[in-house]
Design a protein around this motif. Structure first.
Motif, short mmCIF file in Angstrom:
data_model
loop_
_atom_site.label_atom_id
_atom_site.label_comp_id
_atom_site.label_asym_id
_atom_site.label_seq_id
_atom_site.Cartn_x
_atom_site.Cartn_y
_atom_site.Cartn_z
N ALA A 88 48.71 31.06 42.18
CA ALA A 88 48.70 29.73 42.78
C ALA A 88 49.09 28.74 41.71
O ALA A 88 49.10 29.08 40.52
N PRO A 89 49.48 27.52 42.08
CA PRO A 89 49.85 26.53 41.06
C PRO A 89 48.76 26.40 39.99
O PRO A 89 47.61 26.11 40.29
N GLY A 90 49.13 26.66 38.77
CA GLY A 90 48.19 26.58 37.67
C GLY A 90 47.23 27.74 37.56
O GLY A 90 46.33 27.71 36.72
N SER A 91 47.42 28.76 38.38
CA SER A 91 46.47 29.86 38.42
C SER A 91 47.20 31.20 38.41
O SER A 91 47.98 31.47 39.31
N PRO A 92 46.97 32.04 37.40
CA PRO A 92 47.59 33.36 37.40
C PRO A 92 47.02 34.25 38.49
O PRO A 92 45.93 34.01 38.99
N ALA A 93 47.76 35.27 38.85
CA ALA A 93 47.32 36.20 39.89
C ALA A 93 46.32 37.20 39.34
O ALA A 93 46.35 37.55 38.16
N VAL A 94 45.44 37.67 40.19
CA VAL A 94 44.57 38.79 39.88
C VAL A 94 45.08 39.98 40.69
O VAL A 94 44.94 40.02 41.91
N SER A 95 45.71 40.91 40.03
CA SER A 95 46.26 42.09 40.71
C SER A 95 45.16 43.13 40.92
O SER A 95 44.10 43.08 40.29
N PRO A 96 45.41 44.12 41.80
CA PRO A 96 44.42 45.20 41.95
C PRO A 96 44.12 45.90 40.63
O PRO A 96 42.96 46.21 40.33
N LEU A 97 45.16 46.15 39.82
CA LEU A 97 44.93 46.81 38.53
C LEU A 97 44.14 45.91 37.60
O LEU A 97 43.28 46.38 36.85
N ALA A 98 44.40 44.60 37.64
CA ALA A 98 43.63 43.68 36.78
C ALA A 98 42.16 43.69 37.18
O ALA A 98 41.28 43.73 36.31
N ARG A 99 41.87 43.65 38.48
CA ARG A 99 40.47 43.66 38.92
C ARG A 99 39.79 44.96 38.50
O ARG A 99 38.65 44.95 38.00
#
Length: 292
Positions: A179-190
């Protein structure tokens, strides 16, 4: 803790249905529900949830809808307990915390991507906040009330005291698109955040495992390898002079951080062969704890 330098991988607002979040009264974290690793990874929520890992009350995992909500609850703790450049004898107020986060090149969402704290550290935090007259936010107050409700700490003679000082609190964010100003949390990251943080819980609650990690650090790593880990961790804001922290974070990154964007031989500054040999030594010397 994990991912102080894990930019670009992970990030909505945390609004409980009650207007209490707006400051009318302190909201409550829900009771902890027993859950195993697959159950926690599969959980989807728009409000914070608490889990007792595999029914063990000594390990609580708080699952947040986003990194922003997680940061609001734990960033002030991160600064006090761990980060280089923040005071250790007092709690930062809101303005000081915002300035500190900006100074280290982070945001409210990215100061830490996951957290691990012992209850005795939380008790120190809440006592110092009281002594310093620090106005805590709603999320921090919810955490304090959760500890009191579960009698993990009590208020006695005007001070908070730990009844379960070695109990562990971990935190993870939900999967989220960028999202604007916010990196994604991927399944692998979680997954990576959760297994990394659970390895810290194992270190805290299993003396045999902790002693194995200490032996590995002192006897299996060379001085140059220890220096490589210290350098890698210092770049993420960890204090390289804190030997126990270095040992704990080394085992978590080396053995329990599967996403190469968070940890890899290249980031560490060692060859793939050398890191593979270290992992083999670690496994062969102890019945391997695998969360992934």
């Amino acid at each position: 803790m994990i991912f102080r330098s894990f930019a670009g991988l992970i990030f909505s607002g945390w609004l409980l249905l009650s207007p209490a979040w707006a400051g009318e009264e302190t909201p409550a974290l829900p009771p902890a529900i027993a859950a195993d690793l697959p159950t926690m990874l599969a959980n989807r929520t728009e409000t914070p949830m608490a889990f007792a890992y595999q029914g063990r009350s000594a390990i609580t995992v708080i699952d947040f809808p986003s990194l922003v909500e997680q940061g609001r609850m734990f960033n002030r703790l991160v600064a006090l307990i761990e980060r280089i450049g923040a005071p250790r004898a007092r709690v930062l107020n809101n303005e000081e915390l915002a300035a500190f986060i900006k100074a280290v090149g982070k945001t409210e969402a990215t100061l830490a991507y996951g957290n691990d704290f012992l209850v005795h550290e939380l008790v120190v935090f809440f006592n110092l906040a009281e002594l310093g007259g620090i106005e805590l936010n709603a999320e921090e107050l919810a955490l304090r009330q959760h500890l009191l409700d579960r009698r993990l700490m009590i208020l006695r003679n005007g001070f908070f005291q730990a009844l379960a000082p070695s109990a562990v609190f971990l935190s993870i964010p939900q999967e989220k698109p960028a999202a604007p100003g916010s990196p994604a949390v991927s399944p692998l990251a979680r997954q990576t955040i959760l297994v990394h943080e659970l390895s810290h819980a194992e270190y805290y609650t299993n003396p045999d495992y902790a002693n194995h990690c200490r032996r590995f650090w002192h006897n299996e790593l060379t001085e140059s390898q220890r220096a490589a880990f210290r350098g890698f961790l210092a770049k993420g804001g960890y204090n390289p002079e804190n030997e126990e922290m270095m040992i704990n974070e080394t085992q978590a990154y080396l053995m329990h951080t599967p996403d190469p964007r968070a940890f890899s031989p290249r980031l560490l500054g060692l060859s793939e062969t050398e890191v593979a040999q270290l992992r083999t030594k670690f496994r062969n010397a102890y019945p391997f704890v695998a969360y992934h």
